[in-house]
Write an enzyme that holds these catalytic residues in place. Structure first.
Site, PDB file in Angstrom:
ATOM      1  N   TRP A 142       0.878  -1.181   0.000  1.00 14.85           N
ATOM      2  CA  TRP A 142       0.000   0.000   0.000  1.00 14.85           C
ATOM      3  C   TRP A 142       0.911   1.225   0.000  1.00 14.85           C
ATOM      4  O   TRP A 142       1.836   1.289   0.813  1.00 14.85           O
ATOM      5  CB  TRP A 142      -0.879  -0.026   1.249  1.00 14.85           C
ATOM      6  CG  TRP A 142      -1.821   1.131   1.389  1.00 14.85           C
ATOM      7  CD1 TRP A 142      -2.639   1.642   0.425  1.00 14.85           C
ATOM      8  CD2 TRP A 142      -2.059   1.904   2.568  1.00 14.85           C
ATOM      9  NE1 TRP A 142      -3.368   2.681   0.936  1.00 14.85           N
ATOM     10  CE2 TRP A 142      -3.031   2.865   2.255  1.00 14.85           C
ATOM     11  CE3 TRP A 142      -1.546   1.876   3.874  1.00 14.85           C
ATOM     12  CZ2 TRP A 142      -3.509   3.792   3.172  1.00 14.85           C
ATOM     13  CZ3 TRP A 142      -2.018   2.795   4.795  1.00 14.85           C
ATOM     14  CH2 TRP A 142      -2.990   3.742   4.448  1.00 14.85           C
ATOM     15  N   ASP A 222      -0.912  -5.565   9.170  1.00 19.14           N
ATOM     16  CA  ASP A 222      -1.893  -4.566   8.727  1.00 19.14           C
ATOM     17  C   ASP A 222      -3.143  -5.329   8.304  1.00 19.14           C
ATOM     18  O   ASP A 222      -3.105  -6.128   7.360  1.00 19.14           O
ATOM     19  CB  ASP A 222      -1.305  -3.756   7.564  1.00 19.14           C
ATOM     20  CG  ASP A 222      -2.205  -2.594   7.185  1.00 19.14           C
ATOM     21  OD1 ASP A 222      -3.368  -2.552   7.634  1.00 19.14           O
ATOM     22  OD2 ASP A 222      -1.756  -1.717   6.417  1.00 19.14           O
ATOM     23  N   LYS A 257     -13.513  -0.405   5.607  1.00 22.81           N
ATOM     24  CA  LYS A 257     -14.116  -1.216   4.545  1.00 22.81           C
ATOM     25  C   LYS A 257     -15.178  -2.154   5.103  1.00 22.81           C
ATOM     26  O   LYS A 257     -16.247  -2.280   4.524  1.00 22.81           O
ATOM     27  CB  LYS A 257     -13.047  -2.051   3.828  1.00 22.81           C
ATOM     28  CG  LYS A 257     -11.672  -1.437   3.769  1.00 22.81           C
ATOM     29  CD  LYS A 257     -11.479  -0.498   2.611  1.00 22.81           C
ATOM     30  CE  LYS A 257     -10.275   0.389   2.870  1.00 22.81           C
ATOM     31  NZ  LYS A 257      -9.643   0.982   1.749  1.00 22.81           N
TER      32      LYS A 257
HETATM   33  C1  LIG Z   1      -3.407  -2.106   3.462  1.00 16.17           C
HETATM   34  C2  LIG Z   1      -4.110  -0.913   4.027  1.00 16.17           C
HETATM   35  N1  LIG Z   1      -3.784  -0.463   5.239  1.00 16.17           N
HETATM   36  C3  LIG Z   1      -4.383   0.581   5.781  1.00 16.17           C
HETATM   37  C4  LIG Z   1      -5.360   1.271   5.113  1.00 16.17           C
HETATM   38  C5  LIG Z   1      -5.980   2.484   5.753  1.00 16.17           C
HETATM   39  O1  LIG Z   1      -7.231   2.321   6.210  1.00 16.17           O
HETATM   40  P1  LIG Z   1      -8.080   3.570   6.720  1.00 16.17           P
HETATM   41  O2  LIG Z   1      -8.779   4.113   5.532  1.00 16.17           O
HETATM   42  O3  LIG Z   1      -8.967   2.993   7.737  1.00 16.17           O
HETATM   43  O4  LIG Z   1      -7.133   4.565   7.299  1.00 16.17           O
HETATM   44  C6  LIG Z   1      -5.736   0.858   3.843  1.00 16.17           C
HETATM   45  C7  LIG Z   1      -6.757   1.609   3.101  1.00 16.17           C
HETATM   46  O5  LIG Z   1      -6.841   1.610   1.924  1.00 16.17           O
HETATM   47  C8  LIG Z   1      -5.097  -0.264   3.291  1.00 16.17           C
HETATM   48  O6  LIG Z   1      -5.408  -0.710   2.074  1.00 16.17           O
END
Ligand SMILES: Cc1ncc(COP(=O)(O)O)c(C=O)c1O
Length: 411
Positions: A142, A222, A257
């Site tokens: 990410w 994560d 999500k």
């Molecule tokens: C792998 C990963 N970690 C963390 C996040 C962050 O999530 P949040 O939108 O709750 O901050 C995302 C969001 O796209 C993600 O894909």
């Protein structure tokens, strides 16, 4: 300098500030918004859209919000580490209802503003106690991970995705792990790897854990997509394996999500320690990090999640809605591959059916992606496509545009 009006440009302390490069994904959405093409489709987003193309508000969330409005819990501050009931329920969801690690008091959880907030708090915490460590990310990962950990640490990558097979380079990954220095932080996507959609098997997770123990690594899991691969319990396999193993680790989870609560910023950071006493000392330090960053987390979304997790009827509703989102994405994957075939694409896109979660690494080249944008189809330069942004109406346009390019420029 005159008394009123803007200071001369030469006097402004901000004059030398260069403009930051646009965020690759949010920048894409801005370009999409400016495009007058009525057929345009944005597959660059990182959100689940329903059949109407909008971010759904789950029925379980609506019902919980109605109850909260009625109960009017007030708008006071939450504790620094968030709502205690929320934290307990999140722990049970992540680690399992009767998990030994919870009974033994080795896990501590603090509510955080989304998965990003949890990662940020975790990174700041680690920086205080392991300032010279290196953080290893999957290649690719990410894209916010590198920036997020890069503010404190040296960031390096370990092999993950193999473009030749569209799958996992597990041998390469393991070779990198055995060479990592002791106490390196290794960021692992617990399920639904973003951006590739390629996950580890249970046996591979066991192997990763073994090497992490051997090398005394610090796993940072994560967990942003619980329930999007196979189900709430099955998707927690890696998180529970690590948590129960006795190897200290961190878990950042997000409900953006799984509850479709993106804008409410709901998540948590969980730390698993070797002993209950160590866990409490770590918690006291994590609270210091929160205090100087944002003092205490936002309340509304967490109260909604807590209410749903703790109420049998609401929970059943939520689980059914989450299953609905997961199954719809799986059927979109099938429809997409079928539609490409129907358009006469000869390349094998069967790998899209193996990938899990909202995203697929399509294998489309950067050149193809840039050409597709001219035609109104927006895809991230890496070729990552958000399957969860497809629907019955836009699928023919998507398949037709991609097929046209694949016929002329093989990916
Ligand atoms: C792998 C990963 N970690 C963390 C996040 C962050 O999530 P949040 O939108 O709750 O901050 C995302 C969001 O796209 C993600 O894909």
């Amino acid at each position: 300098m005159s008394e009123a009006g803007p200071v001369p440009v030469s006097e402004s302390p901000f004059a030398p500030i260069p403009a930051a490069p646009p965020d690759p994904i949010l920048g894409l959405t801005e370009a999409f918004r400016r495009d007058p093409n009525p057929h345009k489709v944005n597959l660059g987003v990182g959100v689940y859209l329903d059949a109407q193309g909008v971010v759904p508000t789950l029925h379980a969330v609506r019902a919980a919000e109605a109850r909260l409005l009625e109960a009017a819990p007030g708008k006071g501050y939450l504790p620094i580490d968030g709502d205690p009931e929320y934290n307990r329920r999140v722990q049970a969801l992540l680690l399992g209802e009767n998990a030994p690690v919870i009974r033994e008091g080795r896990a501590v959880t603090v509510q955080a503003p989304g998965g990003t907030g949890a990662l940020r708090v975790g990174a700041d915490f680690l920086h205080r106690f392991l300032p010279d460590t290196t953080v290893f990310l999957s290649a690719p990962s990410w894209e916010n991970h590198a920036a997020l950990f890069g503010t404190h640490f040296r960031v390096q990558t370990y092999p993950y995705y193999d473009p030749r097979t569209h799958g996992l380079d597990f041998a390469g990954m393991m070779e990198a792990f055995v060479r990592m220095p002791r106490h390196s932080v290794v960021v692992l996507h617990a399920c639904c790897h973003n951006p590739t959609g390629v996950d580890l098997s249970a046996a591979q997770w066991v192997e990763v854990l073994r090497v992490c123990r051997e090398r005394a690594l610090v796993p940072f899991l994560d967990f942003a997509y619980q329930g999007f691969a196979e189900g709430i319990e099955a998707d927690a396999f890696a998180v529970r394996l690590f948590a129960e193993s006795g190897l200290p680790c961190l878990i950042a989870n997000s409900f953006s999500k799984s509850f479709s609560l993106y804008g409410e910023r709901v998540g948590a950071l969980t730390l698993v320690a070797a002993t209950a006493d160590e866990a409490q000392r770590a918690l006291s330090q994590i609270k210091r990090v929160v205090r100087v960053n944002y003092s205490n987390p936002p309340a509304h979304g967490a109260l909604v999640v807590s209410l749903i997790l703790g109420d049998a009827t609401l929970r059943q509703m939520w689980e059914a809605e989450l299953t609905g989102m997961r199954e719809r994405i799986q059927s979109l994957r099938r429809d997409f591959v079928q539609a490409l075939g129907a358009q006469g694409v000869s390349q094998d896109f069967g790998f899209i059916l193996q990938q899990r979660g909202m995203f697929s690494y399509s294998g489309l080249s950067r050149e193809t992606v840039l050409q597709l944008r001219q035609e109104g189809l927006y895809i991230v330069e890496s070729g990552r496509i958000c399957i969860a942004a497809m629907n019955e109406r836009n699928l023919p346009f998507i398949a037709e545009a991609i097929a046209r390019h694949l016929r002329s420029v093989p990916c």
